[in-house]
Write an enzyme that holds these catalytic residues in place. Structure first.
Site, PDB file in Angstrom:
ATOM      1  N   ARG A  22      84.345   6.450  21.589  1.00  0.00           N
ATOM      2  CA  ARG A  22      83.729   5.833  20.404  1.00  0.00           C
ATOM      3  C   ARG A  22      84.746   5.609  19.290  1.00  0.00           C
ATOM      4  O   ARG A  22      84.743   4.566  18.641  1.00  0.00           O
ATOM      5  CB  ARG A  22      82.567   6.681  19.893  1.00  0.00           C
ATOM      6  CG  ARG A  22      81.373   6.687  20.851  1.00  0.00           C
ATOM      7  CD  ARG A  22      80.291   7.616  20.374  1.00  0.00           C
ATOM      8  NE  ARG A  22      80.850   8.959  20.277  1.00  0.00           N
ATOM      9  CZ  ARG A  22      80.368   9.915  19.489  1.00  0.00           C
ATOM     10  NH1 ARG A  22      79.333   9.692  18.719  1.00  0.00           N
ATOM     11  NH2 ARG A  22      80.921  11.108  19.474  1.00  0.00           N
ATOM     12  N   ASN A  40      77.060   7.013  21.998  1.00  0.00           N
ATOM     13  CA  ASN A  40      76.907   7.675  23.284  1.00  0.00           C
ATOM     14  C   ASN A  40      75.447   7.612  23.687  1.00  0.00           C
ATOM     15  O   ASN A  40      74.550   7.707  22.838  1.00  0.00           O
ATOM     16  CB  ASN A  40      77.322   9.147  23.194  1.00  0.00           C
ATOM     17  CG  ASN A  40      78.820   9.336  23.189  1.00  0.00           C
ATOM     18  OD1 ASN A  40      79.578   8.445  23.544  1.00  0.00           O
ATOM     19  ND2 ASN A  40      79.257  10.512  22.788  1.00  0.00           N
TER      20      ASN A  40
END
Length: 94
Positions: A22, A40
């Site tokens: 990320r 996520n």
């Protein structure tokens, strides 16, 4: 994709959690001028909305195929996204 740009919802599977995916995505998106978000998913995958010029979106999709060091990208699914409004920045969401 159009001359005005593209909005794409991306689903990335493989070893993509616990490897900084990320944060790497955030850095790549800022570098490319992409707007949207990354998060996520409970199943161990990563989902992202990427919005930008056709060239920037294509470059981001190429980057997703490589992933950051430590990631093992298994598969990428990308689908056009219809947006009621365009995001103004890129962020990590939960």
């Amino acid at each position: 994709m159009s001359a005005a740009g593209a909005a794409v919802l991306v689903h990335v599977t493989g070893r993509v959690q616990g490897v900084g995916f990320r944060y790497w995505t955030l850095e790549e998106a800022v570098r490319l001028g992409i707007k949207g978000w990354v998060r996520n998913e409970p199943d161990g995958s990563v989902r992202a909305l990427i919005v930008g010029s056709d060239e920037a979106v294509a470059a981001m999709l190429d980057a997703f195929r490589r992933g950051p060091p430590g990631a093992e990208v298994g598969n990428i699914e990308a689908a056009p996204a219809d947006l009621p409004s365009r995001p103004v920045d890129f962020k990590i969401t939960h």
